[in-house]
Design a protein around this motif. Structure first.
Motif, PDB file in Angstrom:
ATOM      1  N   ASP A  23     -20.900   6.033 -58.571  1.00  0.00           N
ATOM      2  CA  ASP A  23     -20.175   6.043 -57.660  1.00  0.00           C
ATOM      3  C   ASP A  23     -18.802   5.469 -57.808  1.00  0.00           C
ATOM      4  OD1 ASP A  23     -18.836   6.361 -54.995  1.00  0.00           O
ATOM      5  OD2 ASP A  23     -18.951   4.296 -54.332  1.00  0.00           O
ATOM      6  N   LEU A  24     -17.678   5.575 -58.688  1.00  0.00           N
ATOM      7  CA  LEU A  24     -16.327   5.087 -59.075  1.00  0.00           C
ATOM      8  C   LEU A  24     -15.198   6.209 -58.357  1.00  0.00           C
ATOM      9  CD1 LEU A  24     -17.111   2.363 -60.756  1.00  0.00           C
ATOM     10  CD2 LEU A  24     -16.384   3.689 -62.825  1.00  0.00           C
ATOM     11  N   THR A  25     -14.528   5.020 -57.680  1.00  0.00           N
ATOM     12  CA  THR A  25     -12.927   5.713 -58.066  1.00  0.00           C
ATOM     13  C   THR A  25     -12.123   4.875 -58.646  1.00  0.00           C
ATOM     14  OG1 THR A  25     -13.588   6.507 -55.627  1.00  0.00           O
ATOM     15  CG2 THR A  25     -11.818   6.409 -55.691  1.00  0.00           C
ATOM     16  N   MET A  26     -11.053   5.663 -58.648  1.00  0.00           N
ATOM     17  CA  MET A  26      -9.554   5.016 -58.889  1.00  0.00           C
ATOM     18  C   MET A  26      -8.924   4.017 -58.466  1.00  0.00           C
ATOM     19  SD  MET A  26      -9.472   6.489 -63.343  1.00  0.00           S
ATOM     20  CE  MET A  26      -9.275   7.589 -62.303  1.00  0.00           C
ATOM     21  N   LYS A  27      -8.201   2.760 -58.055  1.00  0.00           N
ATOM     22  CA  LYS A  27      -7.276   2.559 -56.780  1.00  0.00           C
ATOM     23  C   LYS A  27      -5.808   2.778 -57.476  1.00  0.00           C
ATOM     24  CE  LYS A  27     -10.477  -1.535 -54.919  1.00  0.00           C
ATOM     25  NZ  LYS A  27     -10.527  -2.898 -54.409  1.00  0.00           N
ATOM     26  N   ASP A  28      -5.678   3.123 -58.650  1.00  0.00           N
ATOM     27  CA  ASP A  28      -4.591   3.252 -58.937  1.00  0.00           C
ATOM     28  C   ASP A  28      -3.737   4.397 -59.022  1.00  0.00           C
ATOM     29  OD1 ASP A  28      -4.298   0.429 -59.425  1.00  0.00           O
ATOM     30  OD2 ASP A  28      -4.787   0.354 -61.595  1.00  0.00           O
ATOM     31  N   TYR A  29      -4.476   5.095 -59.403  1.00  0.00           N
ATOM     32  CA  TYR A  29      -4.060   6.852 -59.424  1.00  0.00           C
ATOM     33  C   TYR A  29      -4.803   7.556 -58.205  1.00  0.00           C
ATOM     34  CZ  TYR A  29      -3.719   4.856 -63.785  1.00  0.00           C
ATOM     35  OH  TYR A  29      -2.780   3.700 -65.385  1.00  0.00           O
ATOM     36  N   ARG A  30      -3.391   8.290 -58.063  1.00  0.00           N
ATOM     37  CA  ARG A  30      -3.859   9.034 -56.762  1.00  0.00           C
ATOM     38  C   ARG A  30      -3.935  11.152 -57.344  1.00  0.00           C
ATOM     39  NH1 ARG A  30      -4.253   7.361 -52.196  1.00  0.00           N
ATOM     40  NH2 ARG A  30      -3.615   5.419 -51.778  1.00  0.00           N
ATOM     41  N   GLU A  31      -4.574  12.112 -56.726  1.00  0.00           N
ATOM     42  CA  GLU A  31      -4.071  13.429 -57.071  1.00  0.00           C
ATOM     43  C   GLU A  31      -2.849  13.852 -57.389  1.00  0.00           C
ATOM     44  OE1 GLU A  31      -7.002  15.612 -54.855  1.00  0.00           O
ATOM     45  OE2 GLU A  31      -8.281  14.247 -55.448  1.00  0.00           O
ATOM     46  N   THR A  32      -1.874  13.573 -56.653  1.00  0.00           N
ATOM     47  CA  THR A  32      -0.654  14.154 -56.115  1.00  0.00           C
ATOM     48  C   THR A  32       0.269  13.332 -55.957  1.00  0.00           C
ATOM     49  OG1 THR A  32      -0.186  14.475 -54.089  1.00  0.00           O
ATOM     50  CG2 THR A  32      -1.816  16.011 -54.918  1.00  0.00           C
ATOM     51  N   VAL A  33       1.487  13.006 -56.086  1.00  0.00           N
ATOM     52  CA  VAL A  33       2.706  12.140 -56.033  1.00  0.00           C
ATOM     53  C   VAL A  33       3.519  11.366 -54.379  1.00  0.00           C
ATOM     54  CG1 VAL A  33       3.761  13.275 -57.989  1.00  0.00           C
ATOM     55  CG2 VAL A  33       4.404  13.904 -55.621  1.00  0.00           C
ATOM     56  N   ARG A  34       2.264  12.115 -54.048  1.00  0.00           N
ATOM     57  CA  ARG A  34       2.185  11.989 -51.911  1.00  0.00           C
ATOM     58  C   ARG A  34       0.997  10.903 -52.471  1.00  0.00           C
ATOM     59  NH1 ARG A  34       3.686  14.999 -48.276  1.00  0.00           N
ATOM     60  NH2 ARG A  34       2.013  14.081 -46.665  1.00  0.00           N
ATOM     61  N   PRO A  35       1.898   9.657 -51.725  1.00  0.00           N
ATOM     62  CA  PRO A  35       1.706   7.871 -51.634  1.00  0.00           C
ATOM     63  C   PRO A  35       0.232   8.048 -50.744  1.00  0.00           C
ATOM     64  CG  PRO A  35       3.580   8.315 -49.775  1.00  0.00           C
ATOM     65  CD  PRO A  35       3.235   9.281 -51.484  1.00  0.00           C
ATOM     66  N   ASP A  36      -0.224   9.406 -49.673  1.00  0.00           N
ATOM     67  CA  ASP A  36      -1.895   9.362 -49.156  1.00  0.00           C
ATOM     68  C   ASP A  36      -1.931  10.507 -49.765  1.00  0.00           C
ATOM     69  OD1 ASP A  36       0.246  11.506 -48.830  1.00  0.00           O
ATOM     70  OD2 ASP A  36      -0.014  12.199 -46.734  1.00  0.00           O
ATOM     71  N   SER A  37      -2.439  10.957 -50.912  1.00  0.00           N
ATOM     72  CA  SER A  37      -2.879  12.236 -51.326  1.00  0.00           C
ATOM     73  C   SER A  37      -4.036  11.141 -51.550  1.00  0.00           C
ATOM     74  CB  SER A  37      -2.670  12.426 -52.268  1.00  0.00           C
ATOM     75  OG  SER A  37      -1.779  11.679 -53.800  1.00  0.00           O
ATOM     76  N   PRO A  38      -4.994  12.024 -52.287  1.00  0.00           N
ATOM     77  CA  PRO A  38      -6.992  11.259 -51.951  1.00  0.00           C
ATOM     78  C   PRO A  38      -6.621  10.850 -54.114  1.00  0.00           C
ATOM     79  CG  PRO A  38      -7.107  12.966 -51.415  1.00  0.00           C
ATOM     80  CD  PRO A  38      -5.532  13.141 -52.146  1.00  0.00           C
ATOM     81  N   LEU A  39      -7.239   8.849 -53.756  1.00  0.00           N
ATOM     82  CA  LEU A  39      -7.588   8.654 -54.634  1.00  0.00           C
ATOM     83  C   LEU A  39      -8.634   9.085 -55.840  1.00  0.00           C
ATOM     84  CD1 LEU A  39      -8.103   5.230 -53.776  1.00  0.00           C
ATOM     85  CD2 LEU A  39      -6.160   5.589 -54.942  1.00  0.00           C
ATOM     86  N   ILE A  40      -8.811   8.694 -56.863  1.00  0.00           N
ATOM     87  CA  ILE A  40      -9.101  10.079 -58.044  1.00  0.00           C
ATOM     88  C   ILE A  40     -10.491   9.734 -58.216  1.00  0.00           C
ATOM     89  CG2 ILE A  40      -9.411  10.683 -60.779  1.00  0.00           C
ATOM     90  CD1 ILE A  40      -7.446  12.073 -59.410  1.00  0.00           C
ATOM     91  N   ASP A  41     -11.630  10.635 -57.442  1.00  0.00           N
ATOM     92  CA  ASP A  41     -13.042   9.533 -58.322  1.00  0.00           C
ATOM     93  C   ASP A  41     -13.225  10.165 -59.189  1.00  0.00           C
ATOM     94  OD1 ASP A  41     -12.987   9.225 -55.104  1.00  0.00           O
ATOM     95  OD2 ASP A  41     -13.550  11.171 -54.617  1.00  0.00           O
ATOM     96  N   LEU A  42     -14.191   9.435 -60.222  1.00  0.00           N
ATOM     97  CA  LEU A  42     -14.485   9.425 -61.225  1.00  0.00           C
ATOM     98  C   LEU A  42     -15.469  10.204 -62.121  1.00  0.00           C
ATOM     99  CD1 LEU A  42     -13.080  10.105 -64.419  1.00  0.00           C
ATOM    100  CD2 LEU A  42     -13.682   7.418 -64.319  1.00  0.00           C
ATOM    101  N   LEU A  43     -16.492   8.856 -60.954  1.00  0.00           N
ATOM    102  CA  LEU A  43     -18.459   9.593 -60.986  1.00  0.00           C
ATOM    103  C   LEU A  43     -18.919   9.587 -59.437  1.00  0.00           C
ATOM    104  CD1 LEU A  43     -19.355   6.368 -63.751  1.00  0.00           C
ATOM    105  CD2 LEU A  43     -18.706   9.129 -64.173  1.00  0.00           C
ATOM    106  N   SER A  44     -19.608  10.555 -59.430  1.00  0.00           N
ATOM    107  CA  SER A  44     -20.327  10.733 -58.490  1.00  0.00           C
ATOM    108  C   SER A  44     -21.835  10.917 -58.719  1.00  0.00           C
ATOM    109  CB  SER A  44     -19.789  12.716 -57.849  1.00  0.00           C
ATOM    110  OG  SER A  44     -18.435  12.254 -57.461  1.00  0.00           O
ATOM    111  N   PRO A  45     -22.327  11.462 -57.821  1.00  0.00           N
ATOM    112  CA  PRO A  45     -24.831  11.337 -57.224  1.00  0.00           C
ATOM    113  C   PRO A  45     -24.128  12.725 -57.830  1.00  0.00           C
ATOM    114  CG  PRO A  45     -23.278  10.284 -55.214  1.00  0.00           C
ATOM    115  CD  PRO A  45     -21.888  10.693 -56.075  1.00  0.00           C
ATOM    116  N   SER A  46     -25.934  12.435 -58.713  1.00  0.00           N
ATOM    117  CA  SER A  46     -26.437  14.079 -58.570  1.00  0.00           C
ATOM    118  C   SER A  46     -26.461  14.526 -57.840  1.00  0.00           C
ATOM    119  CB  SER A  46     -28.017  13.497 -59.683  1.00  0.00           C
ATOM    120  OG  SER A  46     -28.407  12.630 -58.222  1.00  0.00           O
ATOM    121  N   ASP A  47     -26.466  14.468 -56.034  1.00  0.00           N
ATOM    122  CA  ASP A  47     -27.147  15.583 -55.674  1.00  0.00           C
ATOM    123  C   ASP A  47     -26.170  16.134 -54.588  1.00  0.00           C
ATOM    124  OD1 ASP A  47     -26.940  12.816 -54.529  1.00  0.00           O
ATOM    125  OD2 ASP A  47     -28.761  13.109 -53.365  1.00  0.00           O
ATOM    126  N   THR A  48     -24.135  15.691 -55.434  1.00  0.00           N
ATOM    127  CA  THR A  48     -23.292  16.917 -54.903  1.00  0.00           C
ATOM    128  C   THR A  48     -22.516  17.280 -55.989  1.00  0.00           C
ATOM    129  OG1 THR A  48     -21.526  14.930 -56.556  1.00  0.00           O
ATOM    130  CG2 THR A  48     -22.418  14.041 -54.459  1.00  0.00           C
TER     131      THR A  48
END
Length: 578
Positions: free
Chosen positions: A106-131
């Protein structure tokens, strides 16, 4: 005329290269539909979803595990709640460590978002095995061949945490006692960026020795979306035995397993901007491996390494250290880890390509100017000025020759009228006139040909470096690494209609086309009417082609054209040809 045909041929080659580049690289690639494949995913029970390298009884490639229907897949938050966890919270990362299995999933980067919009979701890098898209890092031990049977930590082992959070300068220790005389301690530390250090210790409190081998692995499924095609490697990557290894997802499916003994190095996965990689002690000999297996209807990929056996005597302790990089591929950061920690060729995780010697210096120059000017667009403009200065003597020579050609146009037309039916004689007379006046009809190719290597190197920088991602210029350009978002076909946003992709011809490509047309008007016109028409069409062709390229590249080309027009006009005016 032979020389004019050569010029047309050179320009045709340039167009072919740009068209090929656009078709094979810039053309958007859509992710394959995976609804059918998602009918079988990993079960909620995490046991068995990762195969330690060389582990006896490990799940063989092709074993589907305990699959569940797509409707049973969990949302990320629900999946995280299924296991006890310790939070990760640092300056640049957030997430959690799962106490079940002791894995980082479970790891999310605080500095990077999916789009240029400031309210777009942060980039999730790692995810559990049951997702829906599992991606995790795991460590552990396997028994040596001559070791007695002992209980070892597994995927479903629940560790005890000593510490409430893993953060910068806040280590976390996990402990598990197997009840048979072995106590396992895993200490995790996190630096201020994206590097985690994992120290695994085993204390033998029993009465007999035990032999164990340490391992580290990272695994993901299903096949992730890739977009680089020929220009960018995305897939399995590593440096083993001092050599950079790059294997695509399709390539490892063909080979199924690739092993390489190495001392030091690193192995993992690279995306366009993100990297998850395992880094053993650079002085330790390990057996690295890339593997593929069928997991239900999905393809699962794993990168791992296996260390040498440790024989732990009663009352003794064995220890091994792993490092994990999980984050953005920032150029200076990877350079720093390479130099400070001695990680072999770690900077090559960024795919600067075959022309590394040109592409990376161009990035350094742009980045230096950015730190000075505060805008990557301005940095590109200043780089263009430097390039023009570097090739100033060559361009001057070319423009002087073109000035002579323009002055010779009346004589060239006379020769054409005189020998129009005798092509061979016409060519001979024209060549004689060129030699007499010191003019070179192919001189117009030089400024174009000189730009091509720089053009592609700058394209590579804009395409692969995270620093250029979402970097704004001014006005409507909010991302220099993306095409100009405007289009003339809706009057640049005045008409409430979004044209299809093929009609997205923005303001900057049009500016570039106009500057190309103006520069062309300064050049001597070909005496052949057909060739003249070809030259008139070129600005339109280039405008359409470059509309799909990154805005930063189009801005570079337009600015370069303006500087060339100024330089050429001054030279031709002095020669009396303007």
């Amino acid at each position: 005329m032979t020389d004019q045909k050569n010029l047309i041929f050179a320009i045709a080659i340039s167009i072919a290269i740009l068209l090929g580049f656009q078709f094979f690289v810039q053309k958007p690639q859509q992710e394959a539909v995976r609804q059918a494949q998602q009918q079988a995913e990993q079960a909620a029970k995490p046991s068995g979803d990762a195969a330690p390298p060389g582990a006896p009884g490990a799940q063989p490639a092709g074993a589907p595990g305990a699959a569940v229907g797509a409707g049973q897949l969990l949302q990320r938050d629900a999946a995280l709640a299924r296991a006890p966890r310790v939070p990760i919270d640092s300056r640049r990362l957030k997430g959690s460590v799962s106490l079940r299995g002791g894995r980082i999933d479970d790891l999310t980067m605080k500095d990077y978002r999916e789009t240029v919009r400031p309210d777009s979701p942060l980039i999730d890098l790692l995810s559990p095995s049951d997702t829906a898209r599992p991606y995790f890092v795991q460590f552990g031990w396997i028994p040596g061949t001559d070791s007695r049977e002992v209980a070892l930590p597994k995927d479903d082992t629940v560790w005890r945490a000593e510490g409430g959070v893993l953060g910068t300068d806040q280590p976390l220790t996990l402990v598990w006692d197997n009840g048979q005389g072995l106590v396992f301690r895993r200490t995790l530390t996190l630096d201020a960026n994206f590097l985690m250090t994992v120290t695994d210790r085993v204390e033998n409190t029993g009465t007999t020795p035990v032999s164990l081998l340490p391992y580290a692995l990272t695994k993901r499924w299903p096949t992730p979306h890739t977009e680089g095609f020929f220009i960018l490697h995305e897939g399995l990557i590593g440096v083993t035995d001092g050599t950079l290894r790059e294997i695509s997802y399709s390539g490892i499916k063909d080979q199924k397993e690739v092993k390489q003994a190495t001392t030091g190095g690193w192995v993992g996965f690279t995306d366009k901007y993100w990297l998850v990689t395992l880094i053993p002690d650079q002085a330790e000999a390990v057996e690295s491996r890339f593997t593929w297996e069928k997991r239900g209807a999905d393809d699962a990929y794993q990168a791992d390494y296996l260390g040498a056996a440790r024989t732990i005597q009663p009352g003794a302790t064995a220890e091994t250290t792993h490092r994990v990089f999980a984050g953005a591929k920032e150029v200076h950061l990877l350079d720093d880890y390479r130099d400070r920690l001695g990680i072999q060729r770690f900077d090559r995780a960024i795919d600067f390509g075959w022309f590394y010697f040109l592409t990376k210096p161009i990035f350094y120059v742009i980045d230096y100017f950015y730190r000075w000017l505060g805008n990557f667009g301005l940095a590109i403009l200043l780089l263009t000025v430097l390039i023009k200065l570097a090739f100033f003597p060559l361009a001057n020579k070319s423009y002087r020759s073109m000035s002579k050609l323009k002055l010779l146009q009346p004589k060239m037309m006379e020769l054409r009228e005189k020998y129009g039916e005798d092509r061979q004689r016409l060519n001979q007379e024209m060549m004689a006139l060129y030699r007499k006046e010191g003019a070179n009809p192919a001189s117009g190719c030089l400024p174009i040909l000189v730009q091509i290597p720089v053009f592609f190197a700058l394209y590579k920088v804009l395409f692969v470096t995270i620093e250029m991602r979402h970097a704004p210029f001014y006005g409507w350009i909010r991302d220099l690494s993306a095409p100009d978002p405007t289009t003339i076909f809706n009057l640049f946003g005045l008409i409430p209609w979004t044209p299809p992709h093929i009609l997205m011809i923005g303001a900057w490509p049009l500016i570039m086309g106009v500057t190309m047309f103006l520069q062309q008007k300064l050049n001597p016109q070909p005496p052949d009417p057909i060739q003249a028409k070809v030259f008139m069409v070129l600005p339109i062709v280039f405008t359409y082609m470059l509309a799909a390229f990154p805005a930063g590249l189009v801005i570079y080309w337009a600015w370069n054209n303006l500087l060339s027009i100024l330089q050429q006009w001054v030279i031709m005016r002095r020669a009396g040809a303007a």
